[in-house]
Design a protein around this motif. Structure first.
Motif, short mmCIF file in Angstrom:
data_model
loop_
_atom_site.label_atom_id
_atom_site.label_comp_id
_atom_site.label_asym_id
_atom_site.label_seq_id
_atom_site.Cartn_x
_atom_site.Cartn_y
_atom_site.Cartn_z
N ALA A 1 0.83 -1.21 0.00
CA ALA A 1 0.00 0.00 0.00
C ALA A 1 0.86 1.25 0.00
CB ALA A 1 -0.92 0.00 1.22
N THR A 2 1.92 1.25 0.79
CA THR A 2 2.81 2.41 0.87
C THR A 2 3.46 2.67 -0.48
OG1 THR A 2 3.24 2.07 3.23
CG2 THR A 2 4.89 3.31 1.98
N ALA B 1 -5.51 1.63 -1.90
CA ALA B 1 -6.72 1.42 -1.11
C ALA B 1 -6.99 -0.05 -0.89
CB ALA B 1 -7.91 2.08 -1.79
N ALA B 2 -6.83 -0.86 -1.92
CA ALA B 2 -7.10 -2.29 -1.80
C ALA B 2 -6.12 -2.96 -0.83
CB ALA B 2 -7.02 -2.96 -3.17
N GLU B 3 -4.84 -2.63 -0.96
CA GLU B 3 -3.83 -3.25 -0.09
C GLU B 3 -3.96 -2.76 1.34
OE1 GLU B 3 -1.99 -5.68 -0.72
OE2 GLU B 3 -1.96 -5.80 -2.90
N PHE B 4 -4.27 -1.48 1.51
CA PHE B 4 -4.45 -0.95 2.86
C PHE B 4 -5.63 -1.63 3.54
CE2 PHE B 4 -6.69 1.83 5.77
CZ PHE B 4 -5.69 2.12 6.68
N ASN B 5 -6.73 -1.75 2.84
CA ASN B 5 -7.92 -2.39 3.43
C ASN B 5 -7.65 -3.84 3.80
OD1 ASN B 5 -9.46 -0.06 3.22
ND2 ASN B 5 -10.28 -0.59 1.20
N ARG B 6 -6.85 -4.52 2.98
CA ARG B 6 -6.50 -5.90 3.28
C ARG B 6 -5.64 -5.98 4.54
NH1 ARG B 6 -4.50 -6.97 -1.34
NH2 ARG B 6 -6.42 -7.80 -2.20
#
Length: 203
Positions: A24-25, A37-42
């Motif tokens: 995400a970073t 957004a997808a990686e952060f939410n995961r």
């Protein structure tokens, strides 16, 4: 047989959360908001499954730190929702990111960021930070607190450029250009615009 084993497998969430937060970073700094957004939410879902506020709060602060590094001025809403249950160190780091930390917060901050609350000049304090993301975050904090010198801006530009981090690079180049416009340096404004055009993603 697995159920009867005396050595159960380690939990999956630490590795999943770490990988998701790192991806995400990188996605945010590279300018890809959808993947970020997808990686952060995961990653957040993995940490939330533990019920440990501190872990989720740190992830939210990391996300906010990437915004500060990219000169995005906005409240750290994800952390604020958890702030009342966060530890003093996390609250101090949130104040640091907002540019409102006081000298008493220094001992609670990660060591690399403590120099910014001391008596060192902004340029010297920034030069002492080796980690590229931490250096950009510190530069963003200096900007938010009104202490971003031309040297700070140049260091941030060079740091983002060396890493190929498109989003913060564009933000710092645009700030550099605004300073050049304010000083009436037309040649620098034009040169910076050419560089901005090179970095900006195609429309």
């Amino acid at each position: 047989m697995a159920a009867c084993s005396s050595n159960p497998p380690p939990p999956q969430w630490p590795a999943e959360a770490k990988g998701g937060s790192e991806r995400a970073t990188e996605a945010w700094l590279g300018g890809n908001s959808r993947i970020e957004a997808a990686e952060f939410n995961r990653a957040r879902a993995e940490l939330a499954s533990t019920g440990q506020v501190a872990l989720v709060a740190r992830l939210e602060l990391l996300r906010c730190a990437t915004r500060v590094a990219s000169l995005v001025v906005e409240p750290c809403a994800g952390f604020e929702a958890l702030a009342q249950d966060a530890a003093p160190a996390e609250q101090a780091y949130a104040r640091y990111l907002a540019g409102t930390a006081q000298a008493g917060d220094a001992a609670l901050l990660p060591e690399v960021h403590r120099a910014l609350l001391g008596n060192a000049s902004p340029d010297t304090a920034l030069a002492s930070i080796q980690d590229p993301l931490s250096r950009l975050v510190a530069a963003g904090v200096l900007f938010r607190s009104g202490r971003a010198t031309p040297g700070v801006i140049a260091t941030a530009v060079d740091t983002a450029s060396a890493r190929g981090w498109r989003r913060p690079l564009l933000a710092w180049l645009q700030l550099q250009q605004q300073r050049a416009q304010a000083s009436g340096d037309a040649a620098a404004v034009a040169a910076l615009q050419r560089r901005i055009d090179l970095v900006a993603p195609p429309r």
